[in-house]
Design a protein around this motif. Structure first.
Motif, PDB file in Angstrom:
ATOM      1  N   PRO A 141      83.213  55.244  32.294  1.00 38.33           N
ATOM      2  CA  PRO A 141      84.081  56.714  31.834  1.00 38.33           C
ATOM      3  C   PRO A 141      83.583  57.807  31.855  1.00 38.33           C
ATOM      4  O   PRO A 141      83.431  59.066  32.597  1.00 38.33           O
ATOM      5  CB  PRO A 141      84.438  56.311  30.720  1.00 38.33           C
ATOM      6  CG  PRO A 141      84.742  55.197  30.648  1.00 38.33           C
ATOM      7  CD  PRO A 141      83.735  54.564  30.554  1.00 38.33           C
ATOM      8  N   ASP A 142      81.680  57.651  31.287  1.00 36.72           N
ATOM      9  CA  ASP A 142      81.488  59.138  31.712  1.00 36.72           C
ATOM     10  C   ASP A 142      80.357  58.824  33.064  1.00 36.72           C
ATOM     11  O   ASP A 142      80.653  60.880  33.604  1.00 36.72           O
ATOM     12  CB  ASP A 142      79.980  58.699  30.524  1.00 36.72           C
ATOM     13  CG  ASP A 142      80.941  59.025  28.919  1.00 36.72           C
ATOM     14  OD1 ASP A 142      81.525  58.729  28.746  1.00 36.72           O
ATOM     15  OD2 ASP A 142      79.670  58.149  27.723  1.00 36.72           O
ATOM     16  N   ALA A 143      80.561  57.912  33.530  1.00 39.39           N
ATOM     17  CA  ALA A 143      79.965  58.263  35.182  1.00 39.39           C
ATOM     18  C   ALA A 143      80.888  58.859  35.679  1.00 39.39           C
ATOM     19  O   ALA A 143      80.346  59.159  36.753  1.00 39.39           O
ATOM     20  CB  ALA A 143      79.008  57.456  35.166  1.00 39.39           C
ATOM     21  N   ARG A 144      81.767  58.837  35.301  1.00 43.95           N
ATOM     22  CA  ARG A 144      82.735  58.318  36.744  1.00 43.95           C
ATOM     23  C   ARG A 144      84.099  59.934  37.082  1.00 43.95           C
ATOM     24  O   ARG A 144      83.840  60.576  37.244  1.00 43.95           O
ATOM     25  CB  ARG A 144      83.906  57.363  35.734  1.00 43.95           C
ATOM     26  CG  ARG A 144      85.036  57.849  37.400  1.00 43.95           C
ATOM     27  CD  ARG A 144      86.301  56.802  36.780  1.00 43.95           C
ATOM     28  NE  ARG A 144      87.745  56.713  37.452  1.00 43.95           N
ATOM     29  CZ  ARG A 144      88.935  57.507  37.533  1.00 43.95           C
ATOM     30  NH1 ARG A 144      89.178  57.966  36.261  1.00 43.95           N
ATOM     31  NH2 ARG A 144      89.939  57.637  37.911  1.00 43.95           N
ATOM     32  N   LYS A 145      83.382  60.117  35.323  1.00 48.02           N
ATOM     33  CA  LYS A 145      83.692  62.178  35.257  1.00 48.02           C
ATOM     34  C   LYS A 145      83.409  63.269  36.039  1.00 48.02           C
ATOM     35  O   LYS A 145      83.908  63.878  36.571  1.00 48.02           O
ATOM     36  CB  LYS A 145      83.679  63.018  33.561  1.00 48.02           C
ATOM     37  CG  LYS A 145      83.946  64.078  33.330  1.00 48.02           C
ATOM     38  CD  LYS A 145      83.979  64.156  31.818  1.00 48.02           C
ATOM     39  CE  LYS A 145      84.962  65.249  31.838  1.00 48.02           C
ATOM     40  NZ  LYS A 145      84.479  66.854  31.941  1.00 48.02           N
ATOM     41  N   PRO A 146      82.372  63.029  36.651  1.00 49.55           N
ATOM     42  CA  PRO A 146      81.685  64.203  37.497  1.00 49.55           C
ATOM     43  C   PRO A 146      82.202  63.768  38.381  1.00 49.55           C
ATOM     44  O   PRO A 146      82.440  64.697  39.086  1.00 49.55           O
ATOM     45  CB  PRO A 146      80.201  63.633  37.125  1.00 49.55           C
ATOM     46  CG  PRO A 146      80.024  63.363  36.232  1.00 49.55           C
ATOM     47  CD  PRO A 146      80.990  62.143  35.591  1.00 49.55           C
ATOM     48  N   LEU A 147      82.771  62.645  39.037  1.00 47.73           N
ATOM     49  CA  LEU A 147      84.124  62.053  40.574  1.00 47.73           C
ATOM     50  C   LEU A 147      84.591  62.897  39.663  1.00 47.73           C
ATOM     51  O   LEU A 147      84.886  63.874  41.101  1.00 47.73           O
ATOM     52  CB  LEU A 147      83.547  60.944  40.261  1.00 47.73           C
ATOM     53  CG  LEU A 147      81.975  59.927  40.569  1.00 47.73           C
ATOM     54  CD1 LEU A 147      82.618  58.618  40.879  1.00 47.73           C
ATOM     55  CD2 LEU A 147      81.558  60.415  41.316  1.00 47.73           C
ATOM     56  N   MET A 148      85.549  62.962  39.344  1.00 45.75           N
ATOM     57  CA  MET A 148      87.053  63.031  38.860  1.00 45.75           C
ATOM     58  C   MET A 148      87.047  64.628  39.129  1.00 45.75           C
ATOM     59  O   MET A 148      87.622  65.260  39.834  1.00 45.75           O
ATOM     60  CB  MET A 148      87.581  62.568  37.625  1.00 45.75           C
ATOM     61  CG  MET A 148      87.603  61.623  37.847  1.00 45.75           C
ATOM     62  SD  MET A 148      88.138  60.315  39.345  1.00 45.75           S
ATOM     63  CE  MET A 148      89.965  60.904  39.227  1.00 45.75           C
ATOM     64  N   ASP A 149      86.019  65.458  37.828  1.00 47.54           N
ATOM     65  CA  ASP A 149      85.830  67.101  38.440  1.00 47.54           C
ATOM     66  C   ASP A 149      85.520  66.841  39.575  1.00 47.54           C
ATOM     67  O   ASP A 149      86.111  68.116  40.119  1.00 47.54           O
ATOM     68  CB  ASP A 149      84.532  67.632  37.698  1.00 47.54           C
ATOM     69  CG  ASP A 149      84.817  67.097  36.515  1.00 47.54           C
ATOM     70  OD1 ASP A 149      85.934  67.139  36.145  1.00 47.54           O
ATOM     71  OD2 ASP A 149      84.363  66.744  35.639  1.00 47.54           O
ATOM     72  N   ALA A 150      84.989  66.797  40.549  1.00 43.96           N
ATOM     73  CA  ALA A 150      84.568  67.308  42.274  1.00 43.96           C
ATOM     74  C   ALA A 150      86.124  66.993  42.960  1.00 43.96           C
ATOM     75  O   ALA A 150      86.379  67.600  43.612  1.00 43.96           O
ATOM     76  CB  ALA A 150      83.288  66.195  42.801  1.00 43.96           C
ATOM     77  N   ALA A 151      86.044  65.557  43.054  1.00 43.38           N
ATOM     78  CA  ALA A 151      88.005  65.413  43.420  1.00 43.38           C
ATOM     79  C   ALA A 151      88.919  66.834  42.880  1.00 43.38           C
ATOM     80  O   ALA A 151      89.493  67.012  43.824  1.00 43.38           O
ATOM     81  CB  ALA A 151      88.309  63.935  43.160  1.00 43.38           C
ATOM     82  N   GLN A 152      89.423  66.922  41.571  1.00 40.22           N
ATOM     83  CA  GLN A 152      89.309  68.177  41.429  1.00 40.22           C
ATOM     84  C   GLN A 152      89.605  69.308  41.728  1.00 40.22           C
ATOM     85  O   GLN A 152      90.268  70.062  41.968  1.00 40.22           O
ATOM     86  CB  GLN A 152      90.428  68.145  39.702  1.00 40.22           C
ATOM     87  CG  GLN A 152      90.819  66.963  39.150  1.00 40.22           C
ATOM     88  CD  GLN A 152      90.036  66.635  37.989  1.00 40.22           C
ATOM     89  OE1 GLN A 152      90.189  67.414  36.992  1.00 40.22           O
ATOM     90  NE2 GLN A 152      90.913  65.493  37.027  1.00 40.22           N
ATOM     91  N   ASN A 153      88.414  69.589  41.880  1.00 39.42           N
ATOM     92  CA  ASN A 153      87.827  70.844  42.488  1.00 39.42           C
ATOM     93  C   ASN A 153      87.115  70.486  43.957  1.00 39.42           C
ATOM     94  O   ASN A 153      85.783  71.228  44.728  1.00 39.42           O
ATOM     95  CB  ASN A 153      86.564  71.396  41.714  1.00 39.42           C
ATOM     96  CG  ASN A 153      86.944  72.200  40.626  1.00 39.42           C
ATOM     97  OD1 ASN A 153      87.811  72.772  40.046  1.00 39.42           O
ATOM     98  ND2 ASN A 153      87.476  71.021  39.440  1.00 39.42           N
ATOM     99  N   ALA A 154      87.308  69.854  44.819  1.00 42.02           N
ATOM    100  CA  ALA A 154      87.613  69.573  46.314  1.00 42.02           C
ATOM    101  C   ALA A 154      86.644  70.536  47.470  1.00 42.02           C
ATOM    102  O   ALA A 154      85.967  70.346  47.870  1.00 42.02           O
ATOM    103  CB  ALA A 154      88.151  68.533  46.729  1.00 42.02           C
TER     104      ALA A 154
END
Length: 545
Positions: free
Chosen positions: A182-195
């Motif tokens: 989940p820690d590695a996934r978080k930057p991906l989700m942050d990028a997706a939310q601020n695409a």
């Protein structure tokens, strides 16, 4: 023996039995597969969908098929969700698809007839599997699957399409590696939310978010390393266009929409295979985006006649080819097209433009035209039927302040383009039409241009403008030009539309379209020539009403 190969969990559903099994590929990798079958014992035809988006999402349609006397398989492709192996987009689906089809044909519940179905990636992987000629593949239903991933989604017109970056980001965020960390996934989700902010980054900096996901990082790097067609993009999984002759000759139903970003590839695949193969090929094109079948697209409404019961159409197609039944839904025509337009232009209860439209049939794609209507770019922002004196219109492309994407195939479908208020967008409009103009086919633009940058991008948009000013986008095309002086032929896209009397034809030209496309990094002084020996124009394929 089967119990050594399979892990399965059997669940009883109303009218169907669901099992989760693992299907072995030729290299020993096991792919997780949900199997839906009728409760009654027997041998049934099989339909298969193979997905990178989680096989659980196929449950509804798979149960639909099981209730109608099919065994339906929904499979996670290699390296996705519950399947073993390493994922790389598109390239492994041919042999894996072949193995899944032939495995299904050998099972005791199978009658040996196998069909494949699915949309987008799930159509591309059908084409790829069919290139290996699976003996038991009997029919296909290919929804929004294209012909060249480079041209349609990687670098359309030679310009990086940021939709591919977003796809890789979302794919990494839903990968098994992300689920484990989940820690590695978080930057991906942050990028997706601020695409929008993520996409505006320098490409190298943007790609750093994928550093802990090697397969996706490699696909991202490969995308930039291969900006033009080469052996990378000619791999079978990316390149249906170059492998039409390898595809097994089975009946195929093709489905797409005028606002689908793979529309041109679907049309190309249908036309090519209908020409070189003997079994029936059918095509339907509606007023739809990448998700086909609705009666609305963005903020335009096309009427209840535009709505498609896709499950019923698929079932009828497979009932005919896998069960030998007469058609009940599929028509006798080869091509069925939705001609947009003709509505009153008022607003529906939920505020959408009432553009409406109607279906018509044709023997082939493209349909026969009565001629090509040419509109020339003229000084002062006019579009006219005749050339004018030589002139030019210039503007400055600034990559730090790109023109914004509004609707279209790679955006949110139909949106009001509004009046042009940007100095870096050239806008041309015809006089109100005295009579209706009906078009169907490929719209093309010829631009005579100059630039002081080593390369510059030119984007063309076509609109149907209502008397109240609502500008409905119909098509958009783009091309990256190199050098100071160019004559460009740009495909603006295939469409079918009735421009009603009193409407205007409008063409906008710019050098950026963000966030659909990555802005050209070179600031440029660009110009489009009008009239004289260097006339620029748009050409519309006219058909009878």
């Amino acid at each position: 023996m089967l119990r050594r190969i399979w892990f399965f969990l059997a669940l009883t559903l109303p009218g169907a039995v669901r099992e989760t099994v693992t299907v072995p590929m030729r290299d020993g990798v096991k792919l997780a597969t949900d199997l839906y079958r009728p409760e009654a014992p027997g041998k049934y035809p099989v339909v298969i969908s193979r997905t990178p988006y989680n096989k659980a999402g196929q449950r509804g349609v798979s149960e639909y098929f099981a209730d109608r006397g099919y065994v339906a398989l929904a499979q996670d492709v290699r390296g996705r969700f519950e399947s073993e192996g390493d994922f790389y987009p598109f390239v492994n689906e041919g042999l894996d698809g072949y193995d899944a089809i032939e495995w299904a044909a050998r099972q005791p519940w199978s009658n040996g007839k196998v069909g494949t179905w699915g949309a987008s990636y799930l159509a591309w992987d059908q084409y790829h599997a069919a290139m290996y000629q699976p003996p038991h593949l009997t029919a296909m239903f290919a929804d929004v699957g294209g012909a060249s991933l480079l041209d349609e989604f990687g670098h359309p017109g030679g310009i990086p399409n940021l939709g591919w970056a977003r796809w890789l980001l979302q794919s990494a965020a839903t990968s098994p590696a992300a689920a484990r960390d989940p820690d590695a996934r978080k930057p991906l989700m942050d990028a997706a939310q601020n695409a929008q902010a993520w996409l505006a980054l320098d490409p190298k900096k943007r790609g750093q978010v994928l550093v802990k996901f090697p397969a996706h990082a490699r696909a991202y790097a490969d995308w930039y390393a291969h900006p033009t067609e080469d052996e990378y993009w000619r791999q079978k999984g990316f390149y249906t266009r170059g492998n039409h002759k390898l595809i097994k000759d089975v009946p195929i139903y093709f489905l797409t929409g005028w606002y689908d970003y793979f529309a041109e590839g679907v049309l190309e695949n249908f036309a090519a295979l209908a020409k070189i193969q003997k079994t029936p090929k059918k095509l339907m094109v509606g007023p739809w985006p990448h998700g086909t079948g609705g009666s609305e697209c963005g903020n335009a409404a096309f009427g209840p006649e535009a709505k498609l019961d896709k499950n019923a159409l698929m079932a009828d197609w497979f009932d005919h080819w896998l069960k030998g039944k007469e058609y009940a839904v599929v028509g006798p025509e080869n091509v069925r097209l939705f001609k947009m337009g003709g509505g009153p232009g008022d607003r529906t209860a939920d505020g959408r433009l009432n553009h409406r439209g109607e279906w018509f049939t044709a023997a082939e794609w493209p349909p026969k035209t009565t001629g090509y209507k040419r509109f020339y770019l003229r000084p002062g922002g006019a579009l006219g039927a005749n050339e004018t004196v030589a002139a030019e219109a210039s503007y400055v492309h600034d990559p730090a302040n790109p023109a914004q994407s509004v609707g279209g195939r790679y955006g949110n479908c139909v949106q009001d383009q509004g009046a042009n208020r940007r100095a870096d967008v050239l806008s041309y409009s015809s006089e109100p039409l005295k009579a209706a103009l009906v078009i169907s086919g490929m719209v093309t633009a010829h631009l005579s241009v100059r630039s002081d940058a080593p390369s510059s991008d030119f984007i063309v948009k076509l609109m149907d403008v209502y008397p109240d000013g609502y500008a409905m986008i119909l098509g958009e095309g783009q091309l990256r030009a190199r050098g100071a002086r160019n004559e460009l032929n740009i495909n603006v896209g295939s469409t079918s539309n009735l421009f009603a009397a009193g409407h205007r034809v409008r063409v906008d030209i710019s050098s950026s379209n963000f966030p659909r496309s990555e802005p050209n990094p070179a600031k440029a002084n660009n110009a489009v020539y009008q009239g004289g020996a260097n006339a620029s124009y748009i050409e519309l394929p006219e058909i009878g009403n």
